[in-house]
Design an enzyme around this catalytic site. Structure first.
Site, PDB file in Angstrom:
ATOM      1  CG  HIS A 167     -58.091 -96.412 -72.804  1.00  0.00           C
ATOM      2  ND1 HIS A 167     -58.681 -97.339 -71.357  1.00  0.00           N
ATOM      3  CD2 HIS A 167     -57.512 -97.096 -73.790  1.00  0.00           C
ATOM      4  CE1 HIS A 167     -57.760 -97.908 -71.954  1.00  0.00           C
ATOM      5  NE2 HIS A 167     -57.562 -98.077 -73.095  1.00  0.00           N
ATOM      6  CB  SER A 288     -77.031 -69.940 -75.698  1.00  0.00           C
ATOM      7  OG  SER A 288     -77.581 -69.128 -74.583  1.00  0.00           O
ATOM      8  CE  LYS A 294     -72.685 -72.546 -75.898  1.00  0.00           C
ATOM      9  NZ  LYS A 294     -73.331 -73.661 -74.783  1.00  0.00           N
ATOM     10  CD  GLU A 301     -76.374 -80.868 -76.841  1.00  0.00           C
ATOM     11  OE1 GLU A 301     -76.744 -80.587 -75.128  1.00  0.00           O
ATOM     12  OE2 GLU A 301     -76.386 -80.111 -77.530  1.00  0.00           O
TER      13      GLU A 301
END
Ligand code: ARG
Length: 484
Positions: A167, A288, A294, A301
């Site tokens: 969970h 970024s 970043k 991804e």
């Protein structure tokens, strides 16, 4: 332009034009053409043609000189195709027509005998099986490389401990190596699925003709064996319209992408500084355009994102098949884009994830600190009470009370006092628990059981995360995968 009804050697004539008087509408031509996609089958198409010509020779359909001329031309064509020297003619619809026309340009009218006893329907079914077979062999090597990268990371970081979750909440401590080996298991099943699909697809449709079987005494088995097939298809109508093998391979591709995507998802969390478990190397991170701070795990991804395309490819293929009566229908042409696309996505994803894992740095201290939080050893404490005669359900309740006490005081289960343990044991209506509360050593026993090391060591079953078990599993995995 097409000059229907006339034989224009090497020219752009419609190769099915005999019964037509009208030209193909440009929109219809554009719509039905597949050369942009099926040009990828060129090498397999030529290999199939070479085997077919040999078969026609064996059957006495072609004379020795014709066979020699065709084979020489096809071998030349193979060299040129490999070097990318063939200029595809869009008016010739597909790779099969293009190669036949290119052959005619090179060797003249004898090329017009190539298509004897063959249809594009058994031809494309053969080509696609050959292509898929090669793709599976490449994918198998790429999955194996990914498994080896995971095993290598497990070996490098064999001591690291992290909080296993259910969970997404901290559950029980596990060895990082155990976590990584879970992905090796998934990928090994994926290899099995590809191998299974390969076994089933490795039969030759050649000789099935358009749908009814070739009208020549072809030795289909000999041609099949020339092409490295294990046998021949048993039913000509099935052979030209069966794309089960594409669906099976796409299912294996989709599942492998799902596995990579799950791992990619973990990488995105673990590399978040709030976790700080891993650092993705510069080589596999991007920045970024606006935020100078970043460091993004974009490759991971995109693996997650492209898994969607692989899943879509499977549903596309199943959708193509579900309404098709026997035998060949042109819908089947739409099998290639999803197959080629999904295989390409998987190959690229395996490559990038293997590199990412090979260069991943691990922060074992951060992992360990997280494992020390979240009362991840509570189950082990309950099990220790069971070892002293308390029923598990009662022990569960006792330790729940201990967790509440520790949480209220802002300490871990390792810091609970003797008083906490006695109070918790007395809080349940249970004879054994009540008796245990009188045992002077019970506080120390509970604290010892609450150590991460103790909890790990306790999960000593086949497939468990006890360090000895994981060491054995890793050694077995390494033996199976080989070095590298
Ligand atoms: N381009 C076709 C395909 O990929 C080849 C077979 C076409 N056969 C036909 N009768 N039109 O399926």
């Amino acid at each position: 332009d097409a000059a229907h009804g006339t034989i224009r050697v090497g020219g752009a004539m419609q190769r099915w034009g005999g019964r037509f008087t009208g030209e193909t509408d440009e929109r219809a031509g554009d719509f039905t053409r597949s050369i942009e996609i099926d040009a990828a089958l060129a090498a397999d198409d030529i290999a199939g043609s070479i085997a077919h010509v040999r078969g026609l020779g064996r059957a006495g359909v072609l004379g020795a000189a014709e066979v020699d001329a065709l084979l020489a031309g096809l071998e030349d064509l193979a060299t040129d195709a490999e070097a990318g020297r063939i200029e595809w003619d869009p008016t010739l619809e597909d790779v099969h027509m293009n190669l036949e026309a290119a052959l005619e340009t090179r060797i003249g009218p004898v090329a017009r005998k190539l298509h004897t006893g063959r249809s594009r329907n058994d031809q494309v079914a053969t080509d696609l099986r050959l292509w898929t077979r090669r793709a599976i062999d490449r994918l198998d090597a790429a999955i194996l490389a990914m498994e080896r990268a995971l095993a290598g990371l497990a070996e490098r970081e064999g001591e690291a401990i992290l909080p296993g979750t259910t969970h997404i909440q901290p559950a029980q401590p596990v060895l990082f190596a155990h976590h990584l080996l879970a992905y090796v298991e998934m990928l090994e099943r994926d290899r099995g699925r590809f191998a299974d699909a390969r076994r089933r697809l490795n039969v030759s449709p050649l000789g099935s003709g358009a749908l009814a079987g070739a009208g020549y005494p072809l030795d289909r088995e000999a041609t099949a064996s020339d092409l490295g097939f294990d046998g021949v298809t048993a039913n000509s109508m099935d052979a030209v319209s069966d794309r089960d093998f594409v669906a099976e391979v796409l299912a294996a591709v989709a599942l492998t992408m799902v596995h990579l995507s799950r791992f990619a998802e973990e990488i995105t969390w673990w590399s978040n500084p709030a976790f700080g478990f891993v650092r993705v190397a510069d080589a596999f991170s991007t920045g970024s355009s606006m935020m100078p701070n970043k460091r993004n795990p974009d490759p991971a991804e995109l693996v997650r994102g492209r898994a969607a395309a692989a899943i879509g490819a499977l549903t596309t293929m199943l959708g193509i098949l579900k309404g098709l009566p026997l035998a060949y229908q042109r819908d089947l042409q739409e099998d290639k884009a999803p197959l080629f696309g999904a295989v390409g996505v998987l190959e690229a994803s395996l490559g990038v994830m293997t590199g990412l894992v090979d260069t991943l740095s691990v922060n074992a201290e951060r992992m360990r600190a997280a494992a020390d939080e979240g009362f991840t050893t509570a189950t082990a404490v309950a099990d220790a009470l069971v070892g002293r005669g308390v029923a598990f359900r009662s022990a569960h309740h006792v330790v729940g009370a201990l967790v509440a006490a520790a949480e209220a005081r802002g300490v871990g289960l390792g810091e609970i006092t003797d008083g906490d343990v006695v109070a918790a044991l007395q809080s349940v209506d249970d004879t054994e628990a009540g008796q245990l509360a009188a045992d002077a050593g019970i506080g120390a026993l509970a604290r010892a059981a609450a150590s991460v090391e103790g909890a790990l060591a306790a999960t000593d079953v086949i497939g468990g995360t006890a360090p000895a078990r994981v060491r054995a599993a890793l050694a077995a995995t390494r033996r199976r995968l080989g070095p590298g």
